[in-house]
Each structure stands twice: as C-alpha cells, then as structure tokens.
Scaffold this motif. Structure first.
Motif, short mmCIF file in Angstrom:
data_model
loop_
_atom_site.label_atom_id
_atom_site.label_comp_id
_atom_site.label_asym_id
_atom_site.label_seq_id
_atom_site.Cartn_x
_atom_site.Cartn_y
_atom_site.Cartn_z
N ALA A 19 -24.32 -29.84 26.56
CA ALA A 19 -24.93 -28.65 25.96
C ALA A 19 -26.44 -28.85 25.80
CB ALA A 19 -24.28 -28.35 24.61
N ARG A 20 -26.82 -30.07 25.43
CA ARG A 20 -28.24 -30.40 25.25
C ARG A 20 -28.98 -30.41 26.59
NH1 ARG A 20 -28.22 -36.22 24.11
NH2 ARG A 20 -28.08 -36.24 26.38
N ASP A 21 -28.33 -31.01 27.61
CA ASP A 21 -29.00 -31.20 28.90
C ASP A 21 -28.93 -29.97 29.80
OD1 ASP A 21 -29.44 -33.77 28.02
OD2 ASP A 21 -27.79 -34.65 29.18
N GLY A 22 -27.95 -29.10 29.57
CA GLY A 22 -27.79 -27.92 30.41
C GLY A 22 -26.98 -28.21 31.66
N GLN A 23 -27.27 -29.32 32.30
CA GLN A 23 -26.43 -29.76 33.41
C GLN A 23 -26.53 -31.27 33.54
OE1 GLN A 23 -28.62 -27.62 36.70
NE2 GLN A 23 -28.36 -29.58 37.72
N THR A 24 -25.59 -31.83 34.31
CA THR A 24 -25.59 -33.26 34.51
C THR A 24 -25.00 -33.58 35.86
OG1 THR A 24 -25.08 -35.41 33.47
CG2 THR A 24 -23.31 -33.79 33.56
N THR A 25 -25.16 -34.83 36.27
CA THR A 25 -24.60 -35.29 37.52
C THR A 25 -23.39 -36.16 37.21
OG1 THR A 25 -25.16 -36.35 39.60
CG2 THR A 25 -26.15 -37.29 37.64
N TRP A 26 -22.29 -35.90 37.92
CA TRP A 26 -21.02 -36.56 37.60
C TRP A 26 -20.86 -37.78 38.49
CZ3 TRP A 26 -18.38 -34.07 33.60
CH2 TRP A 26 -17.24 -34.75 33.16
N GLU A 27 -21.56 -38.84 38.12
CA GLU A 27 -21.56 -40.03 38.96
C GLU A 27 -20.49 -41.01 38.50
OE1 GLU A 27 -25.52 -41.30 38.21
OE2 GLU A 27 -24.99 -42.41 36.42
N GLY A 28 -20.23 -41.99 39.35
CA GLY A 28 -19.35 -43.08 38.94
C GLY A 28 -17.88 -42.87 39.24
N VAL A 29 -17.52 -41.79 39.92
CA VAL A 29 -16.12 -41.63 40.33
C VAL A 29 -15.82 -42.66 41.40
CG1 VAL A 29 -14.47 -40.09 41.46
CG2 VAL A 29 -16.03 -39.18 39.73
N ARG A 30 -14.86 -43.55 41.11
CA ARG A 30 -14.52 -44.63 42.05
C ARG A 30 -13.01 -44.68 42.28
NH1 ARG A 30 -19.01 -43.94 42.61
NH2 ARG A 30 -20.79 -45.39 42.58
N ASN A 31 -12.48 -43.51 42.48
CA ASN A 31 -11.05 -43.37 42.76
C ASN A 31 -10.93 -42.43 43.95
OD1 ASN A 31 -8.63 -41.38 42.36
ND2 ASN A 31 -7.96 -43.29 41.40
N TYR A 32 -10.17 -42.85 44.96
CA TYR A 32 -10.15 -42.09 46.21
C TYR A 32 -9.56 -40.70 46.05
CZ TYR A 32 -11.64 -46.27 48.72
OH TYR A 32 -12.36 -47.33 49.17
N GLN A 33 -8.53 -40.59 45.24
CA GLN A 33 -7.91 -39.28 45.05
C GLN A 33 -8.88 -38.32 44.38
OE1 GLN A 33 -4.07 -39.62 43.17
NE2 GLN A 33 -3.75 -37.41 43.13
N ALA A 34 -9.58 -38.83 43.37
CA ALA A 34 -10.57 -37.99 42.69
C ALA A 34 -11.71 -37.62 43.64
CB ALA A 34 -11.11 -38.73 41.46
#
Length: 157
Positions: A19-34
């Motif tokens: 809410a503070r940032d308005g948007q963000t980057t969703w990094e760090g996904v390290r699962n193949y299905q995801a």
DNA sequence: GCCAACGTTGGC
DNA sequence: GCCAACGTTGGC
C-alpha cells in the motif's frame, strides 16, 4: 482474466508495504510450478489475493493486480543475493518475476482458519494440508467469495 | 521451536 | 530411474 493467490511473509513484505509503495516486484520465486504459472498463465490485469504466510494469523490481507507480466528475475545472477542461482545462465534465465500493484487492503486479514471453515471455499488450494506453493491459481467464485468476506470486514484503499 | 509435507539433489 | 538424504515451507 485469471485469479491468483500469492504468498508473502509480512515480516519480509506485507500488504501495508505494498500500500505504501504502490507496486512491487515479486522476486525470489524458486519453484518450477510457480514459475510456470507466472510464465504461462499470469497476464497483465490479473487479480491476486495477497496472502500473509508465517503470520499471526496467516490469511488473505488484500488484493493486488499484475502490472507487468513475467520477465527474468535479475536476483538469480546476483552472487550476493539470497536468490542467487549459479546454475542459471543469462542467455537462458531459469527464474522469472512479475510486478504487482496495490489494489485494496482489507481492514483485517481473512484468517486461514475462516477459509478452511467456509463451505463456499471447498477445494481451494491454500486450505489443503501441506500446500506450499507460493503462486496458486484461484477459481473466480472462490476469489469473489474471499473478497466479499474481506470487504465485510471493512476496506481501505 | 517443532515437525509434517513437499521439492530437490545426487549416489548408485 | 530409484530413492535416501537433505533443505525449505509454513501452520501450529
């Protein structure tokens, strides 16, 4: 348009941070299905239930929206990052991220316990025992129901 | 802090 | 290709 649930530990990044940032980057996904879900099915404008994991209580804290589709996650090439992956080549990146924008914060979290007890949410992935996937598709009727429950708690934003 | 569930790794 | 060992997730 698809619907999703994405997990974040609020100690690391919460709905309040979004809410503070308005948007963000969703990094760090390290699962193949995801990763495959993000790469193949997640589109601009898709809505996301923002889920707080490892929280008290765990549950859905609000809504986000996909504002950039999947692209290579640069943290995989950063040797100083927790998300570094020495096996990933820049010419053939293994891991992707998306960007999400803030949409709404519920006045309080819809707790996992309530999701589990709600007959309307039968079969929803996040309430299955042992479900660890951090990016999950959500049925539109399940999504709408969780949002209705969340809004009944009050909303800001 | 515990531990069940699950995914990944690596020896064979 | 099997599977034991290991690491991580995440509720409790």
């Amino acid at each position: 348009m698809k619907r999703w649930l994405m997990k974040s530990e609020p100690d690391v990044y919460s709905i309040d941070d979004l809410a503070r940032d308005g948007q963000t980057t969703w990094e760090g996904v390290r699962n193949y299905q995801a990763r495959n879900s993000m790469r193949d099915d997640m589109k601009l404008g898709d809505l996301v239930l923002f889920y707080h994991s490892n929280a008290t209580p765990p549950g859905v804290a609000g809504i986000a929206r996909v504002c950039r589709e999947a692209y290579p996650d640069p943290t995989q090439f950063d040797a100083t990052s927790d998300y570094h992956d020495a096996g990933s080549k820049p010419e053939d990146p293994r891991w992707l991220r998306v960007d999400v924008a803030f949409v709404e914060r519920f006045a309080s979290v819809v707790p996992l316990d309530a999701l589990k007890r709600d007959p309307a949410l039968e079969g929803m992935a996040v309430i299955q025992k042992g479900q660890r996937l951090s990016v999950q598709a959500v049925r539109p009727d399940h999504f709408d129901h969780v949002v209705a429950v969340g809004r009944a708690l009050g909303a800001q934003g």
